[in-house]
Every structure is written in C-alpha cells, then in structure tokens.
Design an enzyme around this catalytic site. Structure first.
Site, PDB file in Angstrom:
ATOM      1  N   GLU A  21       1.019   3.924   1.791  1.00 43.53           N
ATOM      2  CA  GLU A  21       1.561   4.298   3.216  1.00 43.53           C
ATOM      3  C   GLU A  21       2.510   3.164   3.651  1.00 43.53           C
ATOM      4  O   GLU A  21       3.634   3.745   4.179  1.00 43.53           O
ATOM      5  CB  GLU A  21       0.325   4.346   4.213  1.00 43.53           C
ATOM      6  N   HIS A  75       0.827  -1.169  -0.116  1.00 45.52           N
ATOM      7  CA  HIS A  75       0.125  -0.100  -0.084  1.00 45.52           C
ATOM      8  C   HIS A  75       0.745   1.205  -0.030  1.00 45.52           C
ATOM      9  O   HIS A  75       2.073   1.156   0.351  1.00 45.52           O
ATOM     10  CB  HIS A  75      -0.829  -0.080   1.534  1.00 45.52           C
ATOM     11  N   CYS A 100      -5.860   2.193   5.333  1.00 48.77           N
ATOM     12  CA  CYS A 100      -6.629   0.765   5.832  1.00 48.77           C
ATOM     13  C   CYS A 100      -6.276   0.688   7.327  1.00 48.77           C
ATOM     14  O   CYS A 100      -5.076   1.061   7.686  1.00 48.77           O
ATOM     15  CB  CYS A 100      -6.259   0.018   4.738  1.00 48.77           C
ATOM     16  N   CYS A 118      -2.443  -0.329   7.441  1.00 49.82           N
ATOM     17  CA  CYS A 118      -1.566   0.759   7.183  1.00 49.82           C
ATOM     18  C   CYS A 118      -1.675   1.566   8.715  1.00 49.82           C
ATOM     19  O   CYS A 118      -0.526   2.252   9.263  1.00 49.82           O
ATOM     20  CB  CYS A 118      -1.813   1.533   6.149  1.00 49.82           C
TER      21      CYS A 118
HETATM   22 ZN   LIG Z   1      -3.245   0.390   3.499  1.00 50.21          ZN
END
Ligand SMILES: [Zn+2]
Length: 156
Positions: free
Chosen positions: A55, A53, A83, A86
């Site tokens: 992040e 992801h 999310c 993260c």
């Molecule tokens: Zn994430």
C-alpha cells in the site's frame, strides 16, 4: 464482474506475482475515477526497507504520478488487510476508501496478521509496550520550531 472485485483481484494477482519472485504475498492498486493509477507490492525483503509495504508503494507511486502528496479521491484496493502504518499513511494522504481481499483472520495462521499491532495501538499511549514520551527541550524564550516554520511560510 463487479468493478471493486476486479481491482481486488488485480491486487491479489500482484501479490501472487510477488511470491513468484521471492517476495511477501501483498499487492495493492490505487484507483481514481475508476482507473488504476498506481500499483505496489511488498518489497521489504529486497529493499531492506521496513516501510516498503504494497500500500505504501502504491501510495508513493500514485503521489508521484499525480504530482501531489494529497490523494483525495483515490481509493486503495489491497490483497490483504492494511497494517496500521499503511492505514495511517492512507488516512493522512486523504484517502477515504480502502477495500481488502484477505483479512487479518485469514493471515493469522501464516504469521502475516497485524491484529496484535491494531490491538496495541487501540490502548492509551501510556499503556502501550513502546516507550513513547514527550520530552521538551526548547528554550521557552525562543519562538519555537513550529512558529519559525509558520513565519517562513508567510514570507513565501
Ligand atoms: Zn502496511
């Protein structure tokens, strides 16, 4: 322009560029002392890595550049609402400030919201749909995994 918005626009710009190269619409920047120290975009599709992801990638790069897994004093600006994975990673790294430009409500019509996972994780562990069990395997006579680690730490 307000500095926070500038960082958020930078994150959104990364997300836009990621779309252009076939990626998912997520970007993030890591900022320390008012300076961008790392960037990240979602690379799940090209890497096949479910943790890739924006992040997480910004965190990894920031940690590498700072030479430390602790990122106290670093803020993350993300194009979308982080999310739970993260969020937890940022929390565990010591980050205390996160801002995002697009909410889960914005993402919902496009199938990009993680609100359902947030809701699931807010339930007690025994009520969640994932089987998550404590199954001890250790012999009570041995010092145990963590005690072994602690002894090793003391030896240097
Ligand atoms: Zn994430």
């Amino acid at each position: 322009m307000d500095q926070e918005k500038r960082f958020l626009r930078e994150a959104v710009g990364l997300a836009r560029r990621n779309i252009e190269t076939g990626g998912r619409p997520f970007g993030a920047v890591a900022v320390r002392n008012g300076e961008v120290i790392a960037e990240g975009v979602n690379q799940m599709l090209e890497t096949g890595d479910p943790t890739s992801h924006a992040e997480m990638n910004a965190l990894r790069l920031a940690a590498k550049r700072l030479g430390s897994a602790r990122l106290d004093g670093v803020a993350i600006y993300a194009s979308g609402q982080p999310c739970p994975m993260c969020l937890a990673a940022m929390r565990m790294a010591g980050i205390t400030e996160i801002a995002y430009a697009h909410s889960n409500a914005d993402a919902e019509p496009y199938g990009l919201s993680t609100a359902a996972i947030y809701a699931e994780l807010a339930k007690p562990l025994g009520e969640q749909s994932m089987r998550f069990r404590h199954v001890p395997v250790g012999d009570t006579a041995d010092p145990g995994l963590y005690a072994e680690w602690q002894q090793r730490q003391k030896k240097g």
